[in-house]
Design an enzyme around this catalytic site. Structure first.
Site, short mmCIF file in Angstrom:
data_model
loop_
_atom_site.label_atom_id
_atom_site.label_comp_id
_atom_site.label_asym_id
_atom_site.label_seq_id
_atom_site.Cartn_x
_atom_site.Cartn_y
_atom_site.Cartn_z
N THR A 10 0.84 -1.20 0.00
CA THR A 10 0.00 0.00 0.00
C THR A 10 0.87 1.24 0.00
O THR A 10 1.97 1.23 0.57
CB THR A 10 -0.94 0.04 1.22
OG1 THR A 10 -1.76 1.21 1.13
CG2 THR A 10 -0.20 0.08 2.55
N ASP A 70 -8.15 -3.50 -0.69
CA ASP A 70 -8.87 -2.49 -1.43
C ASP A 70 -10.10 -2.17 -0.61
O ASP A 70 -10.79 -3.08 -0.13
CB ASP A 70 -9.26 -2.97 -2.83
CG ASP A 70 -9.63 -1.79 -3.71
OD1 ASP A 70 -8.75 -0.93 -3.94
OD2 ASP A 70 -10.79 -1.70 -4.15
N GLY A 154 -8.56 9.36 6.01
CA GLY A 154 -9.61 9.29 5.01
C GLY A 154 -10.93 9.88 5.49
O GLY A 154 -10.99 11.00 6.00
N TYR A 155 -11.99 9.09 5.35
CA TYR A 155 -13.34 9.55 5.68
C TYR A 155 -13.69 9.34 7.16
O TYR A 155 -14.84 9.55 7.55
CB TYR A 155 -14.37 8.80 4.81
CG TYR A 155 -14.20 9.03 3.32
CD1 TYR A 155 -14.81 10.13 2.69
CD2 TYR A 155 -13.44 8.18 2.53
CE1 TYR A 155 -14.65 10.36 1.33
CE2 TYR A 155 -13.28 8.40 1.17
CZ TYR A 155 -13.89 9.48 0.57
OH TYR A 155 -13.74 9.71 -0.77
N ASP A 156 -12.73 8.93 8.00
CA ASP A 156 -13.04 8.63 9.41
C ASP A 156 -13.76 9.77 10.14
O ASP A 156 -14.65 9.50 10.95
CB ASP A 156 -11.76 8.26 10.17
CG ASP A 156 -11.31 6.83 9.88
OD1 ASP A 156 -12.11 6.04 9.35
OD2 ASP A 156 -10.14 6.52 10.18
P1 ITT Z 1 -3.42 1.79 -1.81
O1 ITT Z 1 -4.23 1.41 -3.04
O2 ITT Z 1 -2.01 2.14 -2.13
O3 ITT Z 1 -3.54 0.79 -0.70
P2 ITT Z 1 -5.43 3.90 -1.54
O4 ITT Z 1 -5.63 4.98 -0.53
O5 ITT Z 1 -5.47 4.28 -3.00
O6 ITT Z 1 -4.04 3.17 -1.20
P3 ITT Z 1 -7.83 2.32 -1.94
O7 ITT Z 1 -7.73 2.36 -3.44
O8 ITT Z 1 -8.20 1.02 -1.29
O9 ITT Z 1 -6.46 2.75 -1.26
O10 ITT Z 1 -8.82 3.46 -1.51
C1 ITT Z 1 -9.47 3.42 -0.30
C2 ITT Z 1 -9.97 4.80 0.06
O11 ITT Z 1 -11.13 4.61 0.88
C3 ITT Z 1 -8.94 5.54 0.90
O12 ITT Z 1 -8.16 6.38 0.13
C4 ITT Z 1 -9.82 6.28 1.89
O13 ITT Z 1 -10.22 7.47 1.28
C5 ITT Z 1 -11.03 5.37 2.04
N1 ITT Z 1 -10.84 4.49 3.21
C6 ITT Z 1 -10.49 3.17 3.22
N2 ITT Z 1 -10.37 2.72 4.46
C7 ITT Z 1 -10.63 3.76 5.27
C8 ITT Z 1 -10.64 3.91 6.67
O14 ITT Z 1 -10.32 2.92 7.49
N3 ITT Z 1 -10.96 5.10 7.15
C9 ITT Z 1 -11.27 6.13 6.34
N4 ITT Z 1 -11.26 6.08 5.01
C10 ITT Z 1 -10.94 4.90 4.47
#
Ligand code: ITT
Length: 201
Positions: A10, A70, A154-156
């Site tokens: 990641t 993901d 993120g959206y937490d």
């Molecule tokens: P990698 O693909 O490199 O792992 P990414 O951030 O692009 O990183 P994703 O494509 O899985 O990962 O996108 C997930 C998105 O969903 C992430 O960027 C956050 O905005 C949101 N997200 C996922 N898990 C979260 C969490 O535990 N709390 C808050 N937001 C979350």
């Protein structure tokens, strides 16, 4: 006995921290920063295919077992969006804060069940030999009308956890990891990876 080692595939620092906290007692986890850059394929709209592609790409490139997830946020009033596209919601110029403000704007005027939402996480493990394991976790809640709390990522800050009355960003890290989508998916993956091969169905 020494702990098994995985690369965590990641580029999201928040996710990496949570992987360490959830799995670090049982596995040695190494971040991508320790290796030459790995080029990952573009992501599609299927959590499972995306998670497997990330883990498989790292395992093949580095010749080491790798895990990835993901994940995304599904909002009922938006027909399940942004879902697997959560990292790109609102366009390429936004950071985490910009994306959550964009979400609040999209939901302005929506109430009640339209604000129901869930975090989804599909975690995948891939070995250089071609084996794959996949597990899914979800966490139900609703979207607040303003951000609260400053932990997590993120959206937490805009996600209120069902039954707790607190935003995900108001939980301690260990509280979040016990009930979160990622905590659940990784707990299942841990059980799968520590189960003896002979007894696996
Ligand atoms: P990698 O693909 O490199 O792992 P990414 O951030 O692009 O990183 P994703 O494509 O899985 O990962 O996108 C997930 C998105 O969903 C992430 O960027 C956050 O905005 C949101 N997200 C996922 N898990 C979260 C969490 O535990 N709390 C808050 N937001 C979350």
């Amino acid at each position: 006995m020494s702990k098994p080692m995985f690369v965590v595939a990641t580029s999201n620092a928040g996710k990496l921290r949570e992987f360490q906290a959830i799995l670090g007692d049982a596995f040695v986890l190494r971040g991508l920063a320790e290796f030459d850059p790995v080029v990952f394929p573009d992501e599609g709209e299927d959590y499972e295919a995306n998670a497997i592609a990330k883990a498989r790409t790292a395992a093949d490139a580095l010749r080491l077992p790798a895990i990835a997830d993901d994940s995304g946020l599904e909002v009922d009033g938006l027909g399940g969006a942004p879902g697997p596209l959560s990292a790109r919601y609102g366009g390429p110029g936004l950071d985490d804060r910009g994306r959550l403000l964009h979400l609040l704007e999209a939901l302005s005027g929506m109430r009640g069940s339209a604000r129901r939402a869930r975090f989804v996480c599909v975690a995948a493990w891939a070995s250089p030999g071609g084996s794959v394991r996949v597990e899914r976790g979800e966490c139900e809640g609703c979207i607040l009308t303003a951000p609260r709390g400053d932990s997590g990522f993120g959206y937490d800050p805009v996600f209120e956890v069902e039954g707790l009355g607190r935003a995900m960003a108001e939980l301690l890290e260990e509280e979040k990891n016990r009930i979160s989508h990622r905590g659940r998916a990784l707990a299942a993956l841990r059980a799968s990876l520590t189960q003896p091969v002979e007894t696996r169905s």
